[in-house]
Design a protein around this motif. Sequence first.
Motif, PDB file in Angstrom:
ATOM      1  N   LEU A  82      -4.781  16.542  -1.038  1.00 15.85           N
ATOM      2  CA  LEU A  82      -4.239  15.247  -0.618  1.00 15.85           C
ATOM      3  C   LEU A  82      -3.890  14.377  -1.826  1.00 15.85           C
ATOM      4  O   LEU A  82      -2.861  13.685  -1.832  1.00 15.85           O
ATOM      5  N   SER A  83      -4.711  14.401  -2.849  1.00 19.18           N
ATOM      6  CA  SER A  83      -4.445  13.609  -4.050  1.00 19.18           C
ATOM      7  C   SER A  83      -3.142  14.034  -4.714  1.00 19.18           C
ATOM      8  O   SER A  83      -2.376  13.188  -5.208  1.00 19.18           O
ATOM      9  N   HIS A  84      -2.875  15.326  -4.732  1.00 19.81           N
ATOM     10  CA  HIS A  84      -1.618  15.805  -5.307  1.00 19.81           C
ATOM     11  C   HIS A  84      -0.425  15.386  -4.456  1.00 19.81           C
ATOM     12  O   HIS A  84       0.637  15.050  -4.996  1.00 19.81           O
ATOM     13  N   ILE A  85      -0.598  15.389  -3.155  1.00 18.25           N
ATOM     14  CA  ILE A  85       0.482  14.933  -2.280  1.00 18.25           C
ATOM     15  C   ILE A  85       0.800  13.463  -2.560  1.00 18.25           C
ATOM     16  O   ILE A  85       1.968  13.065  -2.667  1.00 18.25           O
ATOM     17  N   VAL A  86      -0.245  12.651  -2.694  1.00 20.76           N
ATOM     18  CA  VAL A  86      -0.055  11.236  -3.020  1.00 20.76           C
ATOM     19  C   VAL A  86       0.650  11.084  -4.369  1.00 20.76           C
ATOM     20  O   VAL A  86       1.582  10.288  -4.517  1.00 20.76           O
ATOM     21  N   LEU A  87       0.210  11.845  -5.364  1.00 17.36           N
ATOM     22  CA  LEU A  87       0.814  11.775  -6.692  1.00 17.36           C
ATOM     23  C   LEU A  87       2.309  12.117  -6.647  1.00 17.36           C
ATOM     24  O   LEU A  87       3.136  11.422  -7.242  1.00 17.36           O
ATOM     25  N   ASP A  88       2.657  13.168  -5.912  1.00 13.75           N
ATOM     26  CA  ASP A  88       4.016  13.704  -5.938  1.00 13.75           C
ATOM     27  C   ASP A  88       4.981  12.989  -4.990  1.00 13.75           C
ATOM     28  O   ASP A  88       6.182  12.909  -5.271  1.00 13.75           O
ATOM     29  N   GLU A  89       4.468  12.470  -3.867  1.00 21.54           N
ATOM     30  CA  GLU A  89       5.379  12.010  -2.816  1.00 21.54           C
ATOM     31  C   GLU A  89       5.313  10.514  -2.518  1.00 21.54           C
ATOM     32  O   GLU A  89       6.158   9.994  -1.791  1.00 21.54           O
ATOM     33  N   TRP A  90       4.347   9.816  -3.077  1.00 23.66           N
ATOM     34  CA  TRP A  90       4.118   8.417  -2.720  1.00 23.66           C
ATOM     35  C   TRP A  90       5.370   7.546  -2.853  1.00 23.66           C
ATOM     36  O   TRP A  90       5.706   6.767  -1.963  1.00 23.66           O
ATOM     37  N   ASP A  91       6.056   7.671  -3.961  1.00 20.79           N
ATOM     38  CA  ASP A  91       7.206   6.803  -4.225  1.00 20.79           C
ATOM     39  C   ASP A  91       8.379   7.085  -3.296  1.00 20.79           C
ATOM     40  O   ASP A  91       9.303   6.261  -3.192  1.00 20.79           O
ATOM     41  N   GLU A  92       8.369   8.241  -2.628  1.00 18.17           N
ATOM     42  CA  GLU A  92       9.458   8.592  -1.722  1.00 18.17           C
ATOM     43  C   GLU A  92       9.225   8.087  -0.298  1.00 18.17           C
ATOM     44  O   GLU A  92      10.121   8.137   0.532  1.00 18.17           O
ATOM     45  N   GLU A 113       7.546   1.954   2.222  1.00 16.48           N
ATOM     46  CA  GLU A 113       6.296   1.216   2.123  1.00 16.48           C
ATOM     47  C   GLU A 113       5.773   0.767   3.487  1.00 16.48           C
ATOM     48  O   GLU A 113       4.562   0.565   3.653  1.00 16.48           O
ATOM     49  N   ASN A 114       6.642   0.630   4.469  1.00  8.92           N
ATOM     50  CA  ASN A 114       6.203   0.240   5.811  1.00  8.92           C
ATOM     51  C   ASN A 114       5.609   1.408   6.590  1.00  8.92           C
ATOM     52  O   ASN A 114       5.044   1.207   7.669  1.00  8.92           O
ATOM     53  N   GLU A 115       5.764   2.606   6.058  1.00 10.80           N
ATOM     54  CA  GLU A 115       5.301   3.806   6.765  1.00 10.80           C
ATOM     55  C   GLU A 115       4.157   4.504   6.045  1.00 10.80           C
ATOM     56  O   GLU A 115       3.680   5.555   6.476  1.00 10.80           O
ATOM     57  N   ARG A 116       3.701   3.922   4.923  1.00  9.26           N
ATOM     58  CA  ARG A 116       2.735   4.635   4.086  1.00  9.26           C
ATOM     59  C   ARG A 116       1.373   4.804   4.752  1.00  9.26           C
ATOM     60  O   ARG A 116       0.721   5.828   4.563  1.00  9.26           O
ATOM     61  N   THR A 117       0.926   3.828   5.523  1.00  8.97           N
ATOM     62  CA  THR A 117      -0.384   3.964   6.170  1.00  8.97           C
ATOM     63  C   THR A 117      -0.378   5.110   7.170  1.00  8.97           C
ATOM     64  O   THR A 117      -1.300   5.948   7.178  1.00  8.97           O
ATOM     65  N   SER A 118       0.655   5.164   8.010  1.00 11.46           N
ATOM     66  CA  SER A 118       0.734   6.264   8.981  1.00 11.46           C
ATOM     67  C   SER A 118       0.956   7.591   8.270  1.00 11.46           C
ATOM     68  O   SER A 118       0.416   8.629   8.684  1.00 11.46           O
ATOM     69  N   SER A 176      -2.358   8.849   6.986  1.00 12.73           N
ATOM     70  CA  SER A 176      -3.142   9.411   8.089  1.00 12.73           C
ATOM     71  C   SER A 176      -2.664  10.811   8.442  1.00 12.73           C
ATOM     72  O   SER A 176      -3.467  11.728   8.644  1.00 12.73           O
ATOM     73  N   GLN A 177      -1.353  10.995   8.485  1.00 12.32           N
ATOM     74  CA  GLN A 177      -0.787  12.309   8.808  1.00 12.32           C
ATOM     75  C   GLN A 177      -1.115  13.346   7.742  1.00 12.32           C
ATOM     76  O   GLN A 177      -1.472  14.494   8.064  1.00 12.32           O
ATOM     77  N   GLN A 178      -1.011  12.944   6.479  1.00  9.86           N
ATOM     78  CA  GLN A 178      -1.284  13.879   5.396  1.00  9.86           C
ATOM     79  C   GLN A 178      -2.761  14.259   5.342  1.00  9.86           C
ATOM     80  O   GLN A 178      -3.104  15.412   5.062  1.00  9.86           O
ATOM     81  N   ALA A 179      -3.641  13.303   5.602  1.00 11.84           N
ATOM     82  CA  ALA A 179      -5.068  13.597   5.634  1.00 11.84           C
ATOM     83  C   ALA A 179      -5.380  14.601   6.737  1.00 11.84           C
ATOM     84  O   ALA A 179      -6.126  15.574   6.530  1.00 11.84           O
ATOM     85  N   THR A 180      -4.806  14.382   7.905  1.00 13.88           N
ATOM     86  CA  THR A 180      -5.013  15.307   9.028  1.00 13.88           C
ATOM     87  C   THR A 180      -4.479  16.690   8.682  1.00 13.88           C
ATOM     88  O   THR A 180      -5.095  17.709   9.015  1.00 13.88           O
ATOM     89  N   LEU A 238      -8.759  16.547   6.888  1.00  8.82           N
ATOM     90  CA  LEU A 238      -9.694  15.450   6.644  1.00  8.82           C
ATOM     91  C   LEU A 238      -9.599  14.377   7.729  1.00  8.82           C
ATOM     92  O   LEU A 238      -8.508  13.982   8.125  1.00  8.82           O
ATOM     93  N   LYS A 239     -10.757  13.908   8.183  1.00  6.24           N
ATOM     94  CA  LYS A 239     -10.823  12.733   9.034  1.00  6.24           C
ATOM     95  C   LYS A 239     -11.082  11.541   8.114  1.00  6.24           C
ATOM     96  O   LYS A 239     -12.136  11.467   7.474  1.00  6.24           O
ATOM     97  N   MET A 240     -10.141  10.624   8.055  1.00  2.00           N
ATOM     98  CA  MET A 240     -10.201   9.605   7.016  1.00  2.00           C
ATOM     99  C   MET A 240      -9.850   8.229   7.568  1.00  2.00           C
ATOM    100  O   MET A 240      -8.935   8.081   8.378  1.00  2.00           O
ATOM    101  N   GLU A 241     -10.596   7.223   7.114  1.00  2.00           N
ATOM    102  CA  GLU A 241     -10.297   5.834   7.415  1.00  2.00           C
ATOM    103  C   GLU A 241      -9.213   5.362   6.444  1.00  2.00           C
ATOM    104  O   GLU A 241      -9.428   5.317   5.233  1.00  2.00           O
TER     105      GLU A 241
END
Length: 274
Positions: free
Chosen positions: A219-229, A232-237, A240-244, A248-251
Motif C-alpha cells: 500500500l505504501s508503494h501504491i501511495v508513493l507511485d499514484e498519489w499525485d494522479e 484530491e476530492n477522491e483520495r479518501t475513497s 479505502s479501496q487500495q487498502a481493501t 487491510l481493514k483500515m480507518e
Amino acid sequence: MDSAALLSHIDELPRLPKAVSELLDLVNNDAASVAEITEKISHDPLVSARILRLVNSAHYGRSREVGSIDEAVVRLGMQTLRTLVIASAVIGAVPIIAGIDLGEFWGKTFEVSLYGQELAKRCGAAPDTAFTCGILHDIGELLIATIEPDKSAKIRELAANGDKKSLIEQDILGYESADVAALLAKNWNFSPELVEGIKYQNHPYKADPFSKQAALLALSHIVLDEWDEVDENERTSWLSQQATAVGLKMEVGGLQDKILELRGKGLDIAKQLT
C-alpha cells in the motif's frame, strides 16, 4: 544465480561492521536500558552523527536543535530512537553503487517507511516494525546491482518504461529483489514478522498467515507511485479501496491530510544523510 546463491556474496554488499551489528542487536533487545544503548551509540561517531541529523530533520525536528544522543532519547523516546538507529546503520552499510542514485533510492525508501509507519497505526500493525520494513524492503536491489550489474541495469531500464519491476526481475533473474532483501534481513537477525513482510511485499495474499507488514509495504508503494494522479476530492475513497485491495481493514478518516503532511519528508531526510 538463485537468491540463496546471491546471498552467499554477502561480503560484497552490504556488510554490517561488528560494532553496528552489536548495536542493532542491542536496540532490538527490549530488555536493553537507555543507558546501554546511548553508550553504545556514542562509541560510533558516524552512527551518532546520522542519528542526530535524523532527529533534527524536518520530520522529527522541533524548535530547538537536539545536540546529544541522551537528549534525542528524551525528545523522541526509545521506540523512535530504535528505528533511527536501524536506519542510520543500514545507510552506513551501503557503499556507492554504479548506476544507482543513492539519494533517490533512500528518498523513496524513507517515503515508503514514513507512509507505512502512519498506515500501520490505522490497521492494528506495529508502526516501528512497518518503518523498519520500509528501510530494508528494497535493499535487495542494491545487492543485485553489485553482483549482477548488467542484469540490474536492464531491469531498471525496463522498469523505467512502466513495466512492473517484480515481473521483470522474475523474467531476468528467476527471483525478485524482495526475496533477496528478506534473506538479508533474516541474515541480520531481524524478526520473522519483518522478514515475511519484506518477502511478500509484492504478493501480500501469498503470505500464510497473512502479513499485515507485507500489505503495508504494498500500500505504501501504491501511495508513493499514484498519489499525485488521484483527484484530491477522491483520495479518501481511493485510499479505502487500495487498502481493501491489499487485504487491510483500515480507518482512513483524516488519512489524506496526514499523507499530505508526510509527502516529501522522506526525500528531505535522505538529503541529509546521503
